[in-house]
Enzyme design. Structure first.
Site, mmCIF file in Angstrom:
data_model
loop_
_atom_site.group_PDB
_atom_site.id
_atom_site.type_symbol
_atom_site.label_atom_id
_atom_site.label_comp_id
_atom_site.label_asym_id
_atom_site.label_seq_id
_atom_site.Cartn_x
_atom_site.Cartn_y
_atom_site.Cartn_z
ATOM 1 N N THR A 140 0.817 -1.134 0.269
ATOM 2 C CA THR A 140 0.120 -0.046 -0.050
ATOM 3 C C THR A 140 0.827 1.200 0.215
ATOM 4 O OG1 THR A 140 -1.280 1.149 1.504
ATOM 5 C CG2 THR A 140 -0.078 -0.439 2.559
ATOM 6 N N ASP A 141 0.213 2.177 -0.572
ATOM 7 C CA ASP A 141 1.184 3.798 -0.298
ATOM 8 C C ASP A 141 0.787 4.180 1.044
ATOM 9 O OD1 ASP A 141 -1.864 4.304 -0.132
ATOM 10 O OD2 ASP A 141 -1.855 5.879 -1.568
ATOM 11 N N GLU A 142 0.116 3.684 1.790
ATOM 12 C CA GLU A 142 0.052 4.188 3.392
ATOM 13 C C GLU A 142 1.623 3.792 4.073
ATOM 14 O OE1 GLU A 142 -3.312 3.188 5.672
ATOM 15 O OE2 GLU A 142 -4.345 3.197 3.691
ATOM 16 N N TYR A 166 -1.451 -1.302 10.932
ATOM 17 C CA TYR A 166 -1.853 -1.807 9.733
ATOM 18 C C TYR A 166 -0.649 -1.145 8.622
ATOM 19 C CZ TYR A 166 -3.021 -1.743 4.866
ATOM 20 O OH TYR A 166 -3.289 -2.289 3.485
ATOM 21 N N LYS A 170 2.464 -3.561 7.046
ATOM 22 C CA LYS A 170 2.866 -3.728 5.542
ATOM 23 C C LYS A 170 4.037 -3.320 5.240
ATOM 24 C CE LYS A 170 0.116 -4.642 2.797
ATOM 25 N NZ LYS A 170 -0.227 -6.076 2.299
HETATM 26 P P1 NAD Z 1 -9.148 -7.568 1.951
HETATM 27 O O1 NAD Z 1 -9.331 -7.442 3.488
HETATM 28 O O2 NAD Z 1 -10.670 -7.283 1.240
HETATM 29 O O3 NAD Z 1 -8.923 -9.279 1.663
HETATM 30 C C1 NAD Z 1 -7.702 -9.545 2.348
HETATM 31 C C2 NAD Z 1 -7.934 -11.417 1.954
HETATM 32 O O4 NAD Z 1 -7.106 -11.792 2.775
HETATM 33 C C3 NAD Z 1 -9.366 -11.578 2.730
HETATM 34 O O5 NAD Z 1 -10.081 -12.645 1.526
HETATM 35 C C4 NAD Z 1 -8.799 -12.378 4.102
HETATM 36 O O6 NAD Z 1 -9.833 -13.705 4.102
HETATM 37 C C5 NAD Z 1 -7.669 -12.831 3.521
HETATM 38 N N1 NAD Z 1 -6.637 -13.199 4.538
HETATM 39 C C6 NAD Z 1 -6.522 -12.449 5.739
HETATM 40 N N2 NAD Z 1 -5.633 -13.216 6.603
HETATM 41 C C7 NAD Z 1 -5.217 -14.368 5.813
HETATM 42 C C8 NAD Z 1 -4.330 -15.266 6.220
HETATM 43 N N3 NAD Z 1 -3.585 -15.018 7.337
HETATM 44 N N4 NAD Z 1 -4.176 -16.404 5.369
HETATM 45 C C9 NAD Z 1 -4.780 -16.490 4.151
HETATM 46 N N5 NAD Z 1 -5.762 -15.360 3.747
HETATM 47 C C10 NAD Z 1 -5.784 -14.355 4.692
HETATM 48 O O7 NAD Z 1 -7.963 -6.520 1.419
HETATM 49 P P2 NAD Z 1 -7.812 -5.854 -0.174
HETATM 50 O O8 NAD Z 1 -8.580 -4.614 0.146
HETATM 51 O O9 NAD Z 1 -8.219 -6.812 -0.927
HETATM 52 O O10 NAD Z 1 -6.513 -5.745 -0.058
HETATM 53 C C11 NAD Z 1 -5.590 -6.836 -0.481
HETATM 54 C C12 NAD Z 1 -4.076 -6.487 -0.513
HETATM 55 O O11 NAD Z 1 -3.889 -5.294 -1.131
HETATM 56 C C13 NAD Z 1 -3.628 -6.390 1.053
HETATM 57 O O12 NAD Z 1 -2.459 -6.708 1.175
HETATM 58 C C14 NAD Z 1 -3.817 -4.717 1.302
HETATM 59 O O13 NAD Z 1 -2.783 -4.229 2.034
HETATM 60 C C15 NAD Z 1 -3.367 -4.276 -0.394
HETATM 61 N N6 NAD Z 1 -3.954 -2.930 -0.515
HETATM 62 C C16 NAD Z 1 -5.202 -2.736 -0.574
HETATM 63 C C17 NAD Z 1 -5.572 -1.345 -0.846
HETATM 64 C C18 NAD Z 1 -7.171 -1.001 -0.845
HETATM 65 O O14 NAD Z 1 -7.457 0.103 -1.158
HETATM 66 N N7 NAD Z 1 -7.989 -1.961 -0.532
HETATM 67 C C19 NAD Z 1 -4.785 -0.534 -1.235
HETATM 68 C C20 NAD Z 1 -3.550 -0.873 -1.689
HETATM 69 C C21 NAD Z 1 -3.121 -1.909 -1.192
#
Ligand code: NAD
Length: 345
Positions: A140-142, A166, A170
């Site tokens: 993430t950009d965070e 969080y 990351k």
């Molecule tokens: P999300 O919370 O919707 O999905 C996360 C998934 O990971 C879920 O299906 C959960 O069941 C699974 N999970 C959690 N712990 C687990 C474990 N120990 N083993 C296996 N599976 C596990 O998140 P998202 O929004 O889809 O984000 C996905 C990735 O992208 C994350 O790493 C997040 O940091 C990154 N990200 C998200 C955003 C955003 O805006 N949503 C932006 C930048 C980066």
């Protein structure tokens, strides 16, 4: 996004969450690739998100945890992936403030476990397989912390300065992944993407929360004065960026992914409420914007995120293709047409 000539095996973790499920659907529709999705199915996931492809012969699902040593080992040697894409994470900042433990477990120890076994598996591959292999960590950009209005957008050279448990978890995992490249020459890449929006996003996050609270005529909470700025990208654009990076990204590098689309939270709410006013009229000529309620600010709330996406464009030719105006309309329509997805989710 070009069709791959030869199918490739991709081991996806966290593919039942928001971005992972969009990525899997896009891969199965637009490539011949095979996907194995390992997901712990936490509260943030939904098995409904992948209903449309669950019988696809190129897709398989395993319910499990990235922290599970023997399971990760077994999957790697049985499935023999060319690409690993790690989406699995605890992803909600507010939860990390209330209860950081699981963030440390999944986002740090889980990634360490993935790296440890993936490196061993990588060593067992032949020369050609090694050249193609990639471990892509989705971040993430965070991790860069917060910007003031006049400051330049984050580049890949911006210092890490995470504010929440969080983003700190990351940031830790990003460092681990990049150290596996520097120390072991393990072909890893990290992406740092801005805020995503689109179908299948769990309603704790801002955009689905606004849409669903409008539909339920419930208060729309907004932190502080609503002036915080986020850089929004439509989730499909993020997924095509991941695809391009897997094929053309340089190992050991980080890539910022963003859509040059900075918006204040309050303006997002205004835009969604206005569209909702047109699509689902409220009784007595009331406006949805009247539902907003200012609430106490999140501790350590970052003021602004902004992504400089020059490097990914230069290295891969990727460009975002969906404007916020189109993306938000599509997202609202998706939630209006898929109420069963978020009711009894
Ligand atoms: P999300 O919370 O919707 O999905 C996360 C998934 O990971 C879920 O299906 C959960 O069941 C699974 N999970 C959690 N712990 C687990 C474990 N120990 N083993 C296996 N599976 C596990 O998140 P998202 O929004 O889809 O984000 C996905 C990735 O992208 C994350 O790493 C997040 O940091 C990154 N990200 C998200 C955003 C955003 O805006 N949503 C932006 C930048 C980066």
């Amino acid at each position: 996004m070009k069709l791959e000539k030869k199918p490739i095996k991709i081991f996806v973790t966290g593919g039942s969450g928001f971005i992972g499920s969009n990525f899997i659907i896009q891969q199965l529709l637009k490539t011949e690739n095979q996907i194995l999705n390992l997901d712990k199915l936490t509260y943030a996931s939904s098995i409904k998100s992948l209903r449309s492809i669950e019988n696809n012969t190129r897709y398989q699902f395993i319910h499990g945890d990235i922290c599970d040593n023997s399971l990760i080992k077994e999957i790697l040697y049985d499935f023999q992936p060319t690409y690993i894409v790690n989406f699995a994470a605890e992803s909600h900042v507010d939860n990390s403030i209330k209860a950081p433990d699981q963030f440390i477990a999944t986002n740090i120890f889980g990634v360490f476990n993935m790296l440890k076994h993936s490196k061993k598996y990588f060593t067992s591959l032949n020369k050609r397989e090694k050249e193609k292999f990639r471990f892509l960590h989705i971040s993430t950009d965070e991790v860069y912390g917060s910007l003031q209005l006049e400051e330049q957008s984050f580049t890949e050279k911006s210092p890490y300065c995470p504010s929440s448990p969080y983003s700190a978890s990351k940031a830790s995992s990003d460092h681990l992944v990049l150290s596996w490249f520097k120390t072991y020459n393990f072909p890893a890449i990290v992406t740092n993407c801005s805020n995503n929006y689109g179908p299948f996003q769990f309603p704790e996050k801002l955009i689905p929360l606004i849409i669903i609270n409008c539909l339920n005529e419930e208060k729309i909470p907004i932190y502080g004065d609503g002036m915080n700025i986020r850089d929004w990208i439509y989730v499909e654009d993020h997924c095509t960026a991941i695809h391009e990076i897997l094929i053309k990204g340089k190992i050991g590098r980080q890539y910022n992914v963003g859509s040059n689309n900075e918006l204040k939270n309050i303006d997002i709410i205004k835009t969604i409420c206005k569209i909702m006013d047109d699509k689902v009229k409220r009784k007595n000529n009331l406006n949805y914007f009247d539902l907003i309620e200012y609430v106490e600010d999140r501790p350590g709330h970052d003021f602004r995120y902004s992504i400089d996406n020059a490097k990914i464009k230069e290295h891969t030719g990727w460009n975002p293709s969906i404007s916020f105006e189109d993306g938000i309309l599509h997202t609202i329509d998706w939630y209006l047409n898929n109420k069963d997805w978020f009711t009894n989710n």
